[in-house]
Design an enzyme around this catalytic site. Structure first.
Site, mmCIF file in Angstrom:
data_model
loop_
_atom_site.group_PDB
_atom_site.id
_atom_site.type_symbol
_atom_site.label_atom_id
_atom_site.label_comp_id
_atom_site.label_asym_id
_atom_site.label_seq_id
_atom_site.Cartn_x
_atom_site.Cartn_y
_atom_site.Cartn_z
ATOM 1 N N ASN A 10 -25.663 9.501 11.232
ATOM 2 C CA ASN A 10 -24.477 9.488 12.092
ATOM 3 C C ASN A 10 -24.200 8.031 12.413
ATOM 4 O OD1 ASN A 10 -22.547 9.640 14.051
ATOM 5 N ND2 ASN A 10 -23.834 10.648 15.594
ATOM 6 N N TRP A 11 -23.206 7.485 11.731
ATOM 7 C CA TRP A 11 -22.927 6.056 11.889
ATOM 8 C C TRP A 11 -22.273 5.705 13.223
ATOM 9 C CZ3 TRP A 11 -20.638 4.249 6.509
ATOM 10 C CH2 TRP A 11 -21.699 4.093 5.615
ATOM 11 N N LYS A 12 -21.791 6.709 13.946
ATOM 12 C CA LYS A 12 -21.062 6.449 15.200
ATOM 13 C C LYS A 12 -19.937 5.436 14.926
ATOM 14 C CE LYS A 12 -25.194 7.844 17.587
ATOM 15 N NZ LYS A 12 -26.056 7.757 18.747
ATOM 16 N N HIS A 95 -21.570 16.455 19.743
ATOM 17 C CA HIS A 95 -22.528 15.374 20.003
ATOM 18 C C HIS A 95 -22.512 15.033 21.500
ATOM 19 C CE1 HIS A 95 -24.533 11.515 19.964
ATOM 20 N NE2 HIS A 95 -25.007 11.840 18.775
ATOM 21 N N GLU A 97 -22.578 12.323 22.988
ATOM 22 C CA GLU A 97 -21.664 11.229 23.351
ATOM 23 C C GLU A 97 -20.239 11.747 23.521
ATOM 24 O OE1 GLU A 97 -22.754 8.605 20.167
ATOM 25 O OE2 GLU A 97 -24.707 8.293 21.101
ATOM 26 N N GLU A 167 -30.907 17.259 19.916
ATOM 27 C CA GLU A 167 -30.903 15.835 20.246
ATOM 28 C C GLU A 167 -31.029 15.640 21.757
ATOM 29 O OE1 GLU A 167 -28.864 13.379 16.929
ATOM 30 O OE2 GLU A 167 -27.400 13.844 18.460
ATOM 31 N N GLY A 173 -30.641 6.608 21.082
ATOM 32 C CA GLY A 173 -30.361 5.175 21.206
ATOM 33 C C GLY A 173 -31.249 4.455 22.199
ATOM 34 N N SER A 213 -33.540 8.530 18.212
ATOM 35 C CA SER A 213 -34.427 7.407 17.875
ATOM 36 C C SER A 213 -35.356 7.683 16.697
ATOM 37 C CB SER A 213 -35.223 6.962 19.111
ATOM 38 O OG SER A 213 -34.354 6.489 20.112
HETATM 39 P P1 13P Z 1 -30.220 7.165 17.401
HETATM 40 O O1 13P Z 1 -30.955 7.573 16.136
HETATM 41 O O2 13P Z 1 -29.582 5.837 17.301
HETATM 42 O O3 13P Z 1 -31.090 7.348 18.603
HETATM 43 O O4 13P Z 1 -29.016 8.206 17.563
HETATM 44 C C1 13P Z 1 -29.282 9.548 17.461
HETATM 45 C C2 13P Z 1 -28.000 10.297 17.394
HETATM 46 O O5 13P Z 1 -27.276 10.358 18.361
HETATM 47 C C3 13P Z 1 -27.635 10.913 16.114
HETATM 48 O O6 13P Z 1 -26.536 11.742 16.262
#
Ligand code: 13P
Length: 256
Positions: A10-12, A95, A97, A167, A173, A213
């Site tokens: 997931n590149w965000k 997600h 976020e 998650e 993160g 993470s």
């Molecule tokens: P990180 O791997 O950067 O913690 O992010 C996880 C995530 O939100 C994947 O969707």
């Protein structure tokens, strides 16, 4: 029960166009056979067309969000038929976020999952608790509620076409990964919810990933767990070499 593992990056909101394309060329020839591991990159919408055009035999492209309506007056939004028409195959939905910053509710997530399935996209449905919930000891109940709401008005056949990503918000993160046992326990609990909704057979077949993470150092211990079928990876998926290490780690699932 053999479940084909999935490693989804997931590149965000990271990378520019040239960086995104360079990544695809860097990994294309080295990702494992798609029959062994599903390797997926979920990229910002603006890159999807360029990435799908360049995806190799064994790499698949996903979106990070979509609207639940097939079309309409929704300025700035993207629909499932639009994604499908560009050859996108997966979509991350719900997600944390998006739930936090854009107030996405369980009801919206449910509508989006149904729209994704109606348009032949594989939804990766994200659930997970806050630190407060974990410390209160109510993780399983909280996540169960999220799962039940995400699967409203869906039958077993449809549910089998979905993927769940557990998650925990406190692990996203933060560099603070759930331990393999914590992640596995939460995923076993989610399988229990799926068994209540759709029966043990469906619960045993559905793929459930861990996210939060995940990196090249901890991936082996996570994917070795009985119920973890792969990972949804943020930061570590931005680097081509790291992504390849992650997808190759999932081969352990295929070989055992
Ligand atoms: P990180 O791997 O950067 O913690 O992010 C996880 C995530 O939100 C994947 O969707």
């Amino acid at each position: 029960m053999k479940r084909r593992p999935i490693i989804a990056g997931n590149w965000k909101m990271y990378k520019t166009k040239d960086e995104a394309i360079a990544f695809i060329y860097a990994v294309n020839l080295s990702v494992p056979d798609k029959e062994d591991v599903e390797s997926v990159i979920c990229a910002p919408a603006i890159f999807l067309r360029d990435l799908v055009k360049r995806e190799g035999e064994n790499l698949r492209i996903g979106a990070q969000n979509m609207h639940f309506a097939d079309e309409g007056a929704y300025t700035g939004e993207i629909s499932a038929p639009m994604l499908k028409s560009y050859g996108v195959e997966y979509v991350v939905l719900g997600h944390s976020e998006r739930r936090t910053h854009y107030h996405e509710t369980d009801e919206f997530v449910n509508l989006k999952v149904i729209a994704a399935l109606n348009n032949d996209l594989t939804p990766i449905i994200c659930v997970g608790e806050s630190l407060e919930t974990r410390e209160a000891g109510t993780t399983d109940a909280f996540v169960a509620e999220q799962v039940k709401k995400a699967y409203q008005n869906m039958d077993a056949e449809e549910a089998l076409k979905t993927v769940i990503a557990y998650e925990p918000i406190w692990a996203i993160g933060t560099g603070r990964t759930a331990t393999p046992a914590q992640a596995n326990d939460a995923i076993i609990a989610i399988r229990g919810v799926m068994a209540d909704l759709y029966g043990r057979d469906v619960a045993d077949q559905i793929r459930i990933l861990y996210g939060g993470s995940v990196n090249v150092k901890n991936v082996d211990n996570l994917v070795a767990m009985s119920d973890i079928d792969g990972a949804l990876v943020g930061g570590a998926s931005l680097d081509a070499e790291h992504f390849l290490t992650l997808v190759k780690a999932a081969l352990v699932k295929t070989r055992t």
